[in-house]
Motif scaffolding. Structure first.
Motif: not given
Length: 108
Positions: A5-10, A14-21, A53-55
């Protein structure tokens, strides 16, 4: 100890940012060979410092892996981690019963 659960949240955070996604999606398209950091920056129009930073964030949560190839640092999506996240999100789908095909859900 970190739970699934914690790993899924993390990972979702991380994917909830447009550049990282955008970076992650580009790496998924690139497949297991991945792409060089410079090529990712050029494709997405990101400055190298921002891309680093994003990577680093995606790597920290285990969604991407890095490999040195000559003078280039290449990144690839970790497909096992990606599938694990999708499996976590869908493990209780439809209370464990068969789900309607995607076409049926889309039409509804």
């Amino acid at each position: 100890m970190e739970t699934n659960h914690d790993l899924a949240v993390d990972r979702l955070a991380a994917l909830a940012q447009s550049h990282r996604l955008a970076v992650f999606r580009l790496l998924v398209v690139a497949g297991p060979d991945g792409r060089a950091a410079g090529d990712i920056a050029a494709d997405l129009g990101l400055p190298p410092s921002s891309l680093s930073f994003h990577l680093a964030h995606l790597k920290r949560v285990g969604l991407v892996r890095a490999e040195r190839r000559g003078r280039s640092l290449c990144y690839a999506a970790d497909f096992t981690a990606m599938h694990g996240l999708v499996d976590f999100l869908t493990e209780n789908c439809c209370s464990g019963g068969a789900c309607a095909p995607a076409e049926t859900r889309s039409a509804a």
